[in-house]
Scaffold this motif. Structure first.
Motif, mmCIF file in Angstrom:
data_model
loop_
_atom_site.group_PDB
_atom_site.id
_atom_site.type_symbol
_atom_site.label_atom_id
_atom_site.label_comp_id
_atom_site.label_asym_id
_atom_site.label_seq_id
_atom_site.Cartn_x
_atom_site.Cartn_y
_atom_site.Cartn_z
ATOM 1 N N TYR A 68 67.605 64.798 15.024
ATOM 2 C CA TYR A 68 66.806 65.438 13.979
ATOM 3 C C TYR A 68 67.046 66.933 13.831
ATOM 4 O O TYR A 68 66.689 67.514 12.812
ATOM 5 N N GLY A 69 67.611 67.570 14.862
ATOM 6 C CA GLY A 69 67.726 69.017 14.849
ATOM 7 C C GLY A 69 66.519 69.663 15.518
ATOM 8 O O GLY A 69 65.474 69.028 15.692
ATOM 9 N N PRO A 70 66.627 70.943 15.908
ATOM 10 C CA PRO A 70 65.519 71.617 16.597
ATOM 11 C C PRO A 70 64.465 72.115 15.623
ATOM 12 O O PRO A 70 64.706 72.240 14.417
ATOM 13 N N ILE A 71 63.282 72.396 16.161
ATOM 14 C CA ILE A 71 62.210 73.041 15.401
ATOM 15 C C ILE A 71 62.195 74.505 15.810
ATOM 16 O O ILE A 71 61.858 74.838 16.953
ATOM 17 N N LEU A 72 62.555 75.403 14.912
ATOM 18 C CA LEU A 72 62.667 76.818 15.249
ATOM 19 C C LEU A 72 61.297 77.479 15.362
ATOM 20 O O LEU A 72 61.062 78.295 16.256
ATOM 21 N N ASP A 73 60.399 77.139 14.446
ATOM 22 C CA ASP A 73 59.039 77.684 14.502
ATOM 23 C C ASP A 73 58.102 76.564 14.950
ATOM 24 O O ASP A 73 57.723 75.700 14.154
ATOM 25 N N THR A 74 57.738 76.580 16.211
ATOM 26 C CA THR A 74 56.952 75.473 16.768
ATOM 27 C C THR A 74 55.534 75.418 16.235
ATOM 28 O O THR A 74 54.848 74.409 16.415
#
Length: 521
Positions: A68-74
């Motif tokens: 899915y790809g990373p979440i930059l702003d959690t």
């Protein structure tokens, strides 16, 4: 230049008329999926702390990040809601443009229709320009609908617009890839594999970049969707990269188009054997030979997808450990119950994807009929009934094999027993029903086979948004996927499976009876 593009508008209208079922179905399913994800995520994570915990759990799993790809702003609700949409579902957006451009360029050349059109007062560049224009319009319309859907679901306006713009950009890049691939081979099937391979490589580069070498994510448009950071501190300038890349690919494709003859490819065709193999003497062997390469490619893709999705299951407890969801988890039997429910949900999603293989096998048979190849086959000792049996076997048995592959791969990724295998196979009767409808449409009239995509889109839309819209039970029940037992989260029930199997058998039998009676072509 004007002479080269003469007739573009007319060809564009013709292409859109031909795609009046396929294109709206594709756009509708993608939009409904985005809206469903946006509407469902907010109630699950009511506070910032819950969103941060879920996002950190996602980022902690290399398999999830690769998929899915990373979440930059959690802390961002929008980024958490669009986790799957940003990268994974963007692949389907790219494929939408690939299908459109390939269908109206290389397929037209392969069948000879492009030569007939070129004999009229139509410019030499008009077919390619019309195909590109349709892909661009489809990408823009999809972007507008996705932005409106996210905003209506309560997500921030700016983030919704930027996210939708990234999807439009992916659609443009997909069109550019297809234009370039269409110049390489005279075979439409080879062009499809080249374009699919290019999309796969770009996705793989993004997965490697997001899990290890971060700089690779900046080299692929599937990485730009994440790096755009649409929902907080956006890098708006990154949106320019999409049309620039699409323009470069398109310019290269146009330049190569001028260097080849109509109907030919830049890569030389490999000469086939002087005589066909004895094993290809009947329709069954011929149809399976046609579908063999595609089935092999689907097997690899579904296997990889199953392993990646299965590896998510053990981490689901960390993702859903919030104040809001904790009572739900307890009511479902704890983390084990949630894992079982996720296995069923993953099997449902992959089953829909696999159904696309079966429908493509049916529509290929329709294309063979349009182009006169079916008539040639039937001029031999092959009967109509035998030909439909061959097509049905490729669609139904091929899809069943892919379900088995997906279940086995999910079990490997999950690391537990055969529950995932049975969950996948439980989807088979519902898949067979959809394919039975597609075969029935083919048997009534070959040009109706494409409506199988619309049927699938309706069923998926009912499943994605039907419950949220509180539609009546009988409406939801129109979708065969609604009746699949929710195994392994619930006890297996044979009754709906048997009923769906009987319905699928009736549809295929009716298609077999009707196909024997109608005129070919």
């Amino acid at each position: 230049m004007s002479d080269r593009l003469r007739g573009t508008g007319l060809l564009l209208r013709f292409a859109m008329r031909r795609d009046r079922i396929l294109l709206p179905a594709w756009v509708l399913v993608l939009t409904a999926t985005v809206v469903a994800s946006a509407a469902a995520t907010g109630p699950l994570y009511a506070t910032t702390a819950e969103r941060v915990a879920a996002a950190e759990a996602l980022n902690a799993s290399p398999a999830i990040v690769a998929l899915y790809g990373p979440i930059l702003d959690t802390s961002s609700l929008g980024e958490l809601s669009m986790t799957k949409m940003t990268v994974l579902y963007a692949v389907f957006v790219a494929f939408m443009s690939v299908v459109l451009v390939r269908r109206h360029t290389r397929v037209e050349e392969e069948t000879g229709r492009a030569e007939l059109v070129g004999a009229t007062a139509v410019g030499v560049g008009a077919p390619l320009a019309a195909a590109l224009a349709e892909a661009v319009l489809a990408s823009v319309v999809l972007g507008v609908l996705v932005a409106a859907g996210n905003i209506a679901s309560g997500l921030p306006v700016t983030g919704s617009v930027l996210f939708a713009a990234s999807w439009t950009g992916i659609g443009l890049v997909g069109a550019g890839i297809a234009v370039l691939a269409a110049q390489l081979s005279s075979s439409a099937r080879t062009v499809g594999f080249v374009a699919s391979g290019a999309v796969g490589v770009l996705y793989l580069l993004r997965a490697i970049g997001d899990t290890s070498a971060g700089w690779l994510s900046w080299l692929t448009p599937f990485g730009w969707g994440t790096q755009l950071s649409a929902w907080s501190e956006p890098r708006t300038w990154l949106l320019v990269a999409y049309p620039l890349l699409a323009g470069a690919l398109t310019a290269a494709g146009v330049a190569l188009r001028r260097r080849r003859d109509l109907g030919a490819g830049l890569l030389p065709d490999r000469a086939g054997p002087a005589e066909g193999a004895p094993r290809l003497r009947d329709a069954l062997a011929l149809v399976w030979r046609q579908q063999g390469t595609a089935l092999a490619g689907w097997t690899v893709g579904i296997g990889v997808m199953g392993v990646l999705m299965g590896s998510i299951v053990p981490n689901i407890g960390d993702l859903l450990d919030t104040e809001t969801t904790r009572p739900i988890i307890e009511a479902m039997g704890g983390i084990g119950g949630i894992q079982d429910a996720l296995v069923f949900a993953l099997a449902s999603v992959i089953a829909v994807v696999i159904t696309c293989f079966g429908i493509s096998a049916v529509t290929r048979a329709a294309g063979d009929e349009h182009d006169g190849r079916t008539e040639t086959v039937l001029a031999t000792a092959t009967s109509r009934a035998g030909l439909l049996v061959a097509v049905s076997s490729a669609a139904i048995l091929g899809s069943t094999w892919l379900l088995l592959v997906s279940g086995t791969a999910t079990a490997i990724g999950w690391g537990r027993g055969l529950g995932a295998v049975w969950a996948a196979l439980a989807q088979a009767p519902a898949v067979w029903v959809v394919l039975g409808v597609a075969l029935l449409l083919l048997s009534v009239r070959s040009r109706w086979a494409v409506a199988g995509w619309a049927v699938l889109a309706v069923f998926v839309t009912l499943g994605q948004v039907g419950a949220g819209l509180e539609l009546p039970g009988w409406v939801l029940g129109l979708s065969p996927f609604h009746h699949v037992p929710k195994y392994p989260s619930e006890a297996f029930d044979w009754r709906p499976e048997l009923l769906l199997t009987l319905l699928a058998s009736a549809l295929v039998s009716l298609a077999w009876w009707r196909y024997r009676a109608r005129d070919i072509g």
